[in-house]
Design an enzyme around this catalytic site. Structure first.
Site, mmCIF file in Angstrom:
data_model
loop_
_atom_site.group_PDB
_atom_site.id
_atom_site.type_symbol
_atom_site.label_atom_id
_atom_site.label_comp_id
_atom_site.label_asym_id
_atom_site.label_seq_id
_atom_site.Cartn_x
_atom_site.Cartn_y
_atom_site.Cartn_z
ATOM 1 N N ILE A 193 0.836 -1.200 0.000
ATOM 2 C CA ILE A 193 0.000 0.000 0.000
ATOM 3 C C ILE A 193 0.876 1.257 0.000
ATOM 4 O O ILE A 193 0.598 2.228 -0.704
ATOM 5 C CB ILE A 193 -0.947 -0.013 1.229
ATOM 6 C CG1 ILE A 193 -1.962 -1.163 1.090
ATOM 7 C CG2 ILE A 193 -1.663 1.319 1.382
ATOM 8 C CD1 ILE A 193 -2.831 -1.385 2.320
ATOM 9 N N ASP A 239 11.729 3.336 4.599
ATOM 10 C CA ASP A 239 11.491 1.928 4.941
ATOM 11 C C ASP A 239 12.676 1.406 5.739
ATOM 12 O O ASP A 239 13.689 2.093 5.877
ATOM 13 C CB ASP A 239 11.223 1.079 3.687
ATOM 14 C CG ASP A 239 10.184 -0.013 3.965
ATOM 15 O OD1 ASP A 239 10.441 -0.871 4.846
ATOM 16 O OD2 ASP A 239 9.114 -0.009 3.324
ATOM 17 N N ASP A 293 14.440 2.527 10.610
ATOM 18 C CA ASP A 293 13.402 1.779 11.323
ATOM 19 C C ASP A 293 12.578 2.798 12.098
ATOM 20 O O ASP A 293 13.108 3.502 12.951
ATOM 21 C CB ASP A 293 14.058 0.766 12.283
ATOM 22 C CG ASP A 293 13.023 -0.135 12.927
ATOM 23 O OD1 ASP A 293 11.900 0.327 13.189
ATOM 24 O OD2 ASP A 293 13.340 -1.323 13.164
ATOM 25 N N ALA A 349 3.617 2.462 7.538
ATOM 26 C CA ALA A 349 4.322 1.241 7.962
ATOM 27 C C ALA A 349 3.483 0.513 9.005
ATOM 28 O O ALA A 349 2.940 1.126 9.924
ATOM 29 C CB ALA A 349 5.684 1.600 8.544
ATOM 30 N N ASN A 404 -2.383 -17.646 23.186
ATOM 31 C CA ASN A 404 -1.102 -18.149 22.674
ATOM 32 C C ASN A 404 -0.095 -17.039 22.363
ATOM 33 O O ASN A 404 0.932 -17.300 21.743
ATOM 34 C CB ASN A 404 -1.334 -18.933 21.370
ATOM 35 C CG ASN A 404 -2.249 -20.118 21.575
ATOM 36 O OD1 ASN A 404 -2.168 -20.775 22.603
ATOM 37 N ND2 ASN A 404 -3.135 -20.367 20.628
ATOM 38 N N ASN A 428 -10.946 -8.440 15.401
ATOM 39 C CA ASN A 428 -10.722 -9.607 14.562
ATOM 40 C C ASN A 428 -10.039 -10.689 15.391
ATOM 41 O O ASN A 428 -9.011 -10.405 16.026
ATOM 42 C CB ASN A 428 -9.838 -9.206 13.364
ATOM 43 C CG ASN A 428 -9.979 -10.165 12.213
ATOM 44 O OD1 ASN A 428 -10.934 -10.948 12.158
ATOM 45 N ND2 ASN A 428 -9.040 -10.112 11.294
ATOM 46 N N TYR A 470 -2.901 -6.348 17.001
ATOM 47 C CA TYR A 470 -3.079 -5.509 15.807
ATOM 48 C C TYR A 470 -4.324 -4.624 15.956
ATOM 49 O O TYR A 470 -4.290 -3.413 15.686
ATOM 50 C CB TYR A 470 -3.196 -6.426 14.591
ATOM 51 C CG TYR A 470 -3.264 -5.736 13.259
ATOM 52 C CD1 TYR A 470 -2.121 -5.182 12.679
ATOM 53 C CD2 TYR A 470 -4.464 -5.657 12.553
ATOM 54 C CE1 TYR A 470 -2.183 -4.570 11.434
ATOM 55 C CE2 TYR A 470 -4.540 -5.054 11.313
ATOM 56 C CZ TYR A 470 -3.392 -4.509 10.752
ATOM 57 O OH TYR A 470 -3.463 -3.895 9.523
ATOM 58 N N THR A 530 -2.500 -7.430 -0.964
ATOM 59 C CA THR A 530 -1.063 -7.150 -0.814
ATOM 60 C C THR A 530 -0.377 -8.419 -0.314
ATOM 61 O O THR A 530 -1.025 -9.434 -0.046
ATOM 62 C CB THR A 530 -0.785 -6.053 0.234
ATOM 63 O OG1 THR A 530 -1.179 -6.536 1.512
ATOM 64 C CG2 THR A 530 -1.497 -4.757 -0.078
HETATM 65 P P1 NAI Z 1 3.264 -4.666 3.666
HETATM 66 O O1 NAI Z 1 3.763 -5.656 4.667
HETATM 67 O O2 NAI Z 1 3.140 -5.115 2.249
HETATM 68 O O3 NAI Z 1 4.186 -3.362 3.694
HETATM 69 C C1 NAI Z 1 4.508 -2.731 4.895
HETATM 70 C C2 NAI Z 1 5.782 -1.916 4.693
HETATM 71 O O4 NAI Z 1 6.103 -1.324 5.960
HETATM 72 C C3 NAI Z 1 6.978 -2.795 4.294
HETATM 73 O O5 NAI Z 1 7.677 -2.188 3.239
HETATM 74 C C4 NAI Z 1 7.797 -2.864 5.556
HETATM 75 O O6 NAI Z 1 9.190 -3.049 5.331
HETATM 76 C C5 NAI Z 1 7.485 -1.506 6.185
HETATM 77 N N1 NAI Z 1 7.783 -1.501 7.615
HETATM 78 C C6 NAI Z 1 7.426 -2.448 8.526
HETATM 79 N N2 NAI Z 1 7.957 -2.139 9.720
HETATM 80 C C7 NAI Z 1 8.641 -0.975 9.565
HETATM 81 C C8 NAI Z 1 9.416 -0.177 10.437
HETATM 82 N N3 NAI Z 1 9.600 -0.516 11.706
HETATM 83 N N4 NAI Z 1 9.997 0.961 9.956
HETATM 84 C C9 NAI Z 1 9.829 1.303 8.657
HETATM 85 N N5 NAI Z 1 9.121 0.567 7.782
HETATM 86 C C10 NAI Z 1 8.534 -0.572 8.240
HETATM 87 O O7 NAI Z 1 1.888 -4.157 4.250
HETATM 88 P P2 NAI Z 1 0.623 -3.495 3.506
HETATM 89 O O8 NAI Z 1 -0.386 -4.532 3.296
HETATM 90 O O9 NAI Z 1 1.066 -2.678 2.365
HETATM 91 O O10 NAI Z 1 0.058 -2.550 4.675
HETATM 92 C C11 NAI Z 1 0.365 -1.174 4.779
HETATM 93 C C12 NAI Z 1 -0.429 -0.590 5.937
HETATM 94 O O11 NAI Z 1 -1.812 -0.825 5.739
HETATM 95 C C13 NAI Z 1 -0.090 -1.224 7.290
HETATM 96 O O12 NAI Z 1 -0.144 -0.226 8.288
HETATM 97 C C14 NAI Z 1 -1.210 -2.217 7.490
HETATM 98 O O13 NAI Z 1 -1.424 -2.498 8.849
HETATM 99 C C15 NAI Z 1 -2.367 -1.471 6.871
HETATM 100 N N6 NAI Z 1 -3.468 -2.326 6.471
HETATM 101 C C16 NAI Z 1 -3.336 -3.224 5.459
HETATM 102 C C17 NAI Z 1 -4.409 -4.008 5.091
HETATM 103 C C18 NAI Z 1 -4.343 -4.987 3.964
HETATM 104 O O14 NAI Z 1 -5.354 -5.607 3.666
HETATM 105 N N7 NAI Z 1 -3.202 -5.174 3.302
HETATM 106 C C19 NAI Z 1 -5.693 -3.920 5.786
HETATM 107 C C20 NAI Z 1 -5.716 -2.929 6.821
HETATM 108 C C21 NAI Z 1 -4.642 -2.162 7.131
#
Ligand code: NAI
Length: 458
Positions: free
Chosen positions: A232, A251, A274, A299, A309, A357, A363, A399
């Site tokens: 995203i 990132d 980070d 992020a 658990n 959930n 989360y 994703t």
């Molecule tokens: P993703 O796992 O594909 O990407 C997350 C990105 O955040 C990665 O590039 C990762 O390296 C980076 N990241 C993680 N920890 C970090 C840190 N400590 N410092 C800097 N960067 C860090 O996840 P996605 O699916 O793109 O999700 C993006 C956001 O959307 C997240 O906040 C997620 O919780 C939220 N979200 C996603 C949903 C989905 O269906 N994919 C649903 C609801 C919320």
């Protein structure tokens, strides 16, 4: 990850079989492209509840959607230009119900939309406009709240990729950026939402005033996207760059290669950091000595387990990345004045934080915390810094995060929404870009779900 069911139902045999078996029939959604930037068809403007103080017509005219052609059949008793035939149905309907103050006037909502609803084009839009609830008038509050139940119910039954949303407003021009978004293909996966648009923009801070370049609204602005190397966040970075921003892709060091690749493609820059580092805010500010206009807290991580658990480290890791770092960096950047007046903060919540959930107590807690942060900080950040604070709350988005979900849960997550399909990262990105828009200064403290009206939670 490809949604094979959606591809199958787009074929003639697939449509026939799924209809026979009574299975979900997701419609292919029309999303924004440079070639097709607007909805295709006209806009019907209706009114319920008598004359209203909103000066809506010029705002609707600027959406670029043509008004309903004159001479079309009129079959509604409500004031307006409704009642088109199925073959020439509107691409968008705006019903101004701000003047509805009693149950009798509520009947005009039915009278206005009943004759039109069938004819609204596939992937079309219905936007109902409501007034803020009046704490001194429980009749007004009752019927204005009734609009929420109406909109959410219509969203669940309308089908064919059509969306229904409610905007509460008192000033049409303050809501222009919101109406432009909701009446465009950019809002394809936003349905069943109630969005408040205030007029509390603070004088003296640049926001919605002043000319905004329609094609490049973020030109000259700097945007930072945490977790921007993939998923995203990458789509958000792309969309903000499309709108003219210089994008900083932040990132973790392990994702440096991806972050650099994305930044290079978008003409932006990469920052490996980070976000949980205690001094992350200071390091961002040092990296951007001229300041920042748009801060996207994207992020996020999951470490799912049922509470029985769940070891303490899975809890604290998720809370640290998803919530504590958002609080810390926001505080640090605001305190340093690193976010320029007219700035925008958009944080990422989740429907798991709104509805809960199983397996996601950590989360869900972190993402509910994001919504709390937004609601509390928004008025102060606007008053003291001229910065708006909002959140997007994605539902099921295709994703890598959701690809890791077990097959049956993944398939249920995809279908359990009014559009019967998962959203795409670009759907969250377009919603973020609307909130980041210079003309969205009156949108503040909102948590907007991008979930196709998921059946989970309100
Ligand atoms: P993703 O796992 O594909 O990407 C997350 C990105 O955040 C990665 O590039 C990762 O390296 C980076 N990241 C993680 N920890 C970090 C840190 N400590 N410092 C800097 N960067 C860090 O996840 P996605 O699916 O793109 O999700 C993006 C956001 O959307 C997240 O906040 C997620 O919780 C939220 N979200 C996603 C949903 C989905 O269906 N994919 C649903 C609801 C919320």
């Amino acid at each position: 990850m490809a949604d094979r069911y959606l591809s199958f139902t787009a074929t003639a045999p697939g449509r026939l079989l799924t209809r026979r078996l009574g299975l979900p029939q997701p419609a292919a959604l029309s999303r924004w492209t440079a070639e097709r930037p607007a909805l295709e068809g006209h806009l019907t403007h209706l009114t319920a509840g008598g004359p209203t103080a909103l000066d809506l017509a010029p705002v609707l005219a600027r959406t670029g959607l043509p008004a309903e052609p004159t001479g079309s059949a009129r079959s509604t008793g409500a004031k307006g230009s409704g009642g088109t035939t199925a073959s020439s149905g509107p691409a968008a309907v705006v019903l101004d119900a701000t003047g509805v103050r009693d149950v009798d006037a509520l009947a005009e909502v039915h009278a206005a939309l009943h004759p039109v609803v069938r004819s609204v084009a596939a992937s079309g839009r219905i936007v109902v406009l409501g007034a803020p609830l009046d704490a001194r008038d429980h009749h007004q509050a009752a019927v204005q709240q009734a609009l929420e139940g109406f909109v959410r119910s219509l969203g669940k039954e309308i089908g064919r990729g059509r969306t229904v949303n409610l905007v509460r407003l008192t000033d049409a021009s303050a809501a222009e950026s919101t109406l432009r978004f909701l009446l465009s293909p950019k809002s394809a996966y936003v349905s069943g939402q109630v969005i408040g648009v205030g007029t509390e923009e603070v004088a003296g801070f640049p926001g919605s005033d002043g000319p905004v370049d329609r094609a490049l609204p973020l030109a000259g602005r700097t945007a930072l996207v945490t977790g921007g190397a993939r998923g995203i966040g990458e789509a958000v970075a792309e969309t903000l760059a499309r709108d003219g921003a210089h994008v900083v892709v932040l990132d973790v060091p392990q994702a440096e290669e991806d972050a650099r690749r994305v930044a290079a493609r978008l003409g932006g820059s990469a920052l490996t950091l980070d976000i949980t580092a205690a001094d992350a805010g200071e390091r961002i500010a040092a990296e951007l000595p001229d300041g920042l206009d748009v801060l996207i807290h994207n992020a996020g991580i999951t470490r799912d387990r049922r509470l029985v658990n769940m070891p303490a480290d899975r809890w604290s890791t998720v809370l640290d990345v998803n919530l504590a770092s958002v609080l810390r960096t926001t505080d640090a950047l605001l305190a340093k004045g690193a976010l320029r007046a007219g700035g925008r903060i958009v944080a990422t919540a989740s429907i798991a934080g709104l509805a809960g959930n199983a397996g996601q107590t950590n989360y869900g807690a972190s993402k509910a915390g994001v919504a709390g942060l937004v609601r509390s900080l928004a008025p102060r950040a606007l008053a003291e810094h001229g910065v708006t604070v909002n959140a997007v709350a994605p539902g099921f988005i295709e994703t890598r995060m959701t690809a890791a979900v077990p097959l049956f849960i993944r398939e249920a997550g995809r279908r359990m929404n009014s559009l019967a399909q998962g959203g795409l990262p670009v759907d969250v990105a377009e919603t973020t870009a609307w909130l980041a828009h210079p003309a969205s200064g009156a949108v503040n403290g909102q948590v907007v779900r991008v979930c196709g009206q998921s059946l989970l939670g309100a």
